[in-house]
Design an enzyme around this catalytic site. Sequence first.
Site, PDB file in Angstrom:
ATOM      1  N   SER A 151       0.847  -1.184   0.000  1.00 33.38           N
ATOM      2  CA  SER A 151       0.000   0.000   0.000  1.00 33.38           C
ATOM      3  C   SER A 151       0.881   1.232   0.000  1.00 33.38           C
ATOM      4  O   SER A 151       2.043   1.177   0.386  1.00 33.38           O
ATOM      5  CB  SER A 151      -0.898   0.000   1.227  1.00 33.38           C
ATOM      6  OG  SER A 151      -0.099   0.199   2.372  1.00 33.38           O
ATOM      7  N   LYS A 152       0.281   2.332  -0.444  1.00 30.85           N
ATOM      8  CA  LYS A 152       1.015   3.591  -0.512  1.00 30.85           C
ATOM      9  C   LYS A 152       1.607   3.945   0.842  1.00 30.85           C
ATOM     10  O   LYS A 152       2.689   4.478   0.925  1.00 30.85           O
ATOM     11  CB  LYS A 152       0.045   4.709  -0.915  1.00 30.85           C
ATOM     12  CG  LYS A 152       0.093   5.040  -2.389  1.00 30.85           C
ATOM     13  CD  LYS A 152      -0.707   6.297  -2.655  1.00 30.85           C
ATOM     14  CE  LYS A 152      -2.174   6.079  -2.430  1.00 30.85           C
ATOM     15  NZ  LYS A 152      -3.127   6.818  -3.128  1.00 30.85           N
ATOM     16  N   ARG A 153       0.856   3.668   1.896  1.00 29.39           N
ATOM     17  CA  ARG A 153       1.288   4.095   3.214  1.00 29.39           C
ATOM     18  C   ARG A 153       2.450   3.263   3.740  1.00 29.39           C
ATOM     19  O   ARG A 153       3.379   3.769   4.327  1.00 29.39           O
ATOM     20  CB  ARG A 153       0.119   4.075   4.204  1.00 29.39           C
ATOM     21  CG  ARG A 153      -0.576   5.425   4.309  1.00 29.39           C
ATOM     22  CD  ARG A 153      -1.826   5.340   5.134  1.00 29.39           C
ATOM     23  NE  ARG A 153      -2.801   4.442   4.526  1.00 29.39           N
ATOM     24  CZ  ARG A 153      -3.265   3.341   5.094  1.00 29.39           C
ATOM     25  NH1 ARG A 153      -2.852   2.985   6.285  1.00 29.39           N
ATOM     26  NH2 ARG A 153      -4.145   2.584   4.470  1.00 29.39           N
TER      27      ARG A 153
ATOM     28  N   SER B 274       4.441   0.950   1.950  1.00 33.05           N
ATOM     29  CA  SER B 274       5.537   0.521   1.097  1.00 33.05           C
ATOM     30  C   SER B 274       5.847   1.603   0.083  1.00 33.05           C
ATOM     31  O   SER B 274       5.042   2.503  -0.139  1.00 33.05           O
ATOM     32  CB  SER B 274       5.149  -0.763   0.342  1.00 33.05           C
ATOM     33  OG  SER B 274       4.014  -1.359   0.901  1.00 33.05           O
TER      34      SER B 274
END
Length: 502
Positions: free
Chosen positions: A261-263, A265
Site C-alpha cells: 500500500s502507498k502508506r 511501502s
Amino acid sequence: MTSIRVRIAPSPTGPLHLGTARTALFNFLFARHLGGTFIFRLEDTDQARSSVEFEKDILNGLHWLGIQWDEGPGIGDEPPGGRGSYGPYRQMQRLERYTEAATRLLAEDKAYYCYCTPEELDAERKRQEAARETPRYSGRCSALSQADRAAFEVEGRTPVVRFRIPSNRTIAFDDIVRGHVEIDTNALGGDLVIVRSDGTPLYHFTVAVDDAAMAISHVIRGEDHLSNTPKHILLFEAMGAAIPKFAHLPLILNPDRTKMSKRKSQTAVAAYRAQGFIPEAFVNYLALLGWSTGTEEEVLSLADLIERFELSAVNKAGAIFDRGRLEWLNGQWIRRLSADDLIDRLRPFLEAELAAGRIDWIPADEDMRALLPVVQERLPTLAAVGELVRFLFVNELALDPTLIVPKRWDIATTIAGLEAARSVIAGVGEVSWEADEIEPPLRQLVEERGWKAGELFMVVRVAVTGRTATPPLFDTMVALGYERTLARLDRAIEQLQAVAAT
Ligand code: GLU
C-alpha cells in the site's frame, strides 16, 4: 479471429504506482508479442481527485520504462515523436459517449432514474446491517411511474441513473490467469449507479462503454478488479457489445505477504527512479512480478520480454516484491552499460552529492572513466555511487589515525611502513601511474622488510581512503591521482607522528 486490442486505464489520482506500471507492461508485452494494439486511456472522470501533476507523472513513468502506446485521439498517422508520442485518450473528452449510452439504456428500460437521497440510502443500509443482510440497493425507484417521478422532480430532487442488475443469476467467465470464475449477481450490491445526479458518469460504466467502443479484445488488469468484472459483463450484454477476454494479474505483495500500500511501502515508480534504478532493470523486474520464462533466465531486455511473454504463463499466486532481487537485477544491468552511458547516468547522482556537500568536486569524464572499473561492478543502484566514491572527491579526508595501525603492528612500525610505502609509491611517478605499476614495487618492499602484504596494504588503504573496506586498492589510488595519494600519505604520517609524540 478478432484483432488483439488491449489497454491500460489508470486514473490520475496518484503518481504512477508500480502495480499500474506492471499492468501497463503486461498489456504492452502481450500486444507487442502478438502484433496487437496497445491503448492508453486516462480515467479522469473523478475530477475531485484527478490532477495534471499525476497525469504527468504517469506519462513520464511510462516513457521512462519504454512503454509506448499505439493510438491516440485526434492526432494524425505520423506523430512527430514516434509511437508513444500520441496523447492518451481521456474520458473527460468523451463525455457525450457516456451520455448517449446511458440514454440508450434508459430508453430500453435497462436503466432507470433513481431519486433516493443519500440520507434515505444511508438509512436503508443501516437497517440492512442491523438485520445482518448484505447491503444492497433495495430497488425502491426501479418501477416508478411518470407521476412518481414528476412528484420527486417537484420536490427538487435530481436523479442518478441506475443500471438494472438481475437477481439470482450466476455470471461465469474463464479468466486467462484465474481460470473459471463464477460470481452470484446477488452479491453485487443491487442496481448500480452509472451516472451521478450532476450528470457525470461513474467508473464501471465508463470502463464498459470505452472497452466496447475501443473494441478491446483482452482486459488485462489487477486482481483487485476481479469482483467488478460481472458488473462489466452485464453492461457489455446490455449494450449488445462483445465481451472481451479477461486476465486478472496477481497482487503485488510485501515480503510479509501483506498488500503493498502507498502508506506502508514504496509504490511510486518515480521514487525507484530517484533512487537510481535504471529502466532496463525496472522493466525486467516488473515483468517477473507474476510471470517467468519458465527457465533460469532472469536478465531480459524489453525486446527479450516481448519475444517470450505469454499471458497464459502468469501465476495466480500473489507476487512478492523483493527489493534485494530488484537491486541484484539493477546491478546486472548497470554492468552492461557502456562507460559513456554509465557516466551520463551517474552524473545527476554525483551532482546531488555535491549539492548535499558530501563531495567537494565532480570528477571530469576521463577521471570518471578511470574510476569505472572500481565502481561499475559494485553499484546496486546509481545512487550508491555516492557511498563508493565519497572518500575520493573530498579535499580533507576525515581520518582517525588510530584506525591506521593494524592489530599486530605498533605505531612506530606503522609509521615506518607508511614512510617506506610513500617513497616506493612516489618512485612510480605520475607518468606510470597505473595499478600494474604500483603493485609490484610495493610487494617487493613487503618482501624485503619481512612484512605481510595484507598488513601493509591495509595501512596504505586506510591512510589513503580513511576506511578499511574499499574497492581494489591500486585502482582506487589511480582514481585518486598521484599527487593526492602522496598528499594523503603525508598527512597520515603526520597525524600518526603527532599521536606517537603524546
Ligand atoms: N481506472 C481503473 C484503475 O485505475 C482501471 C481498471 C481497469 O483496468 O479496468 O484501476
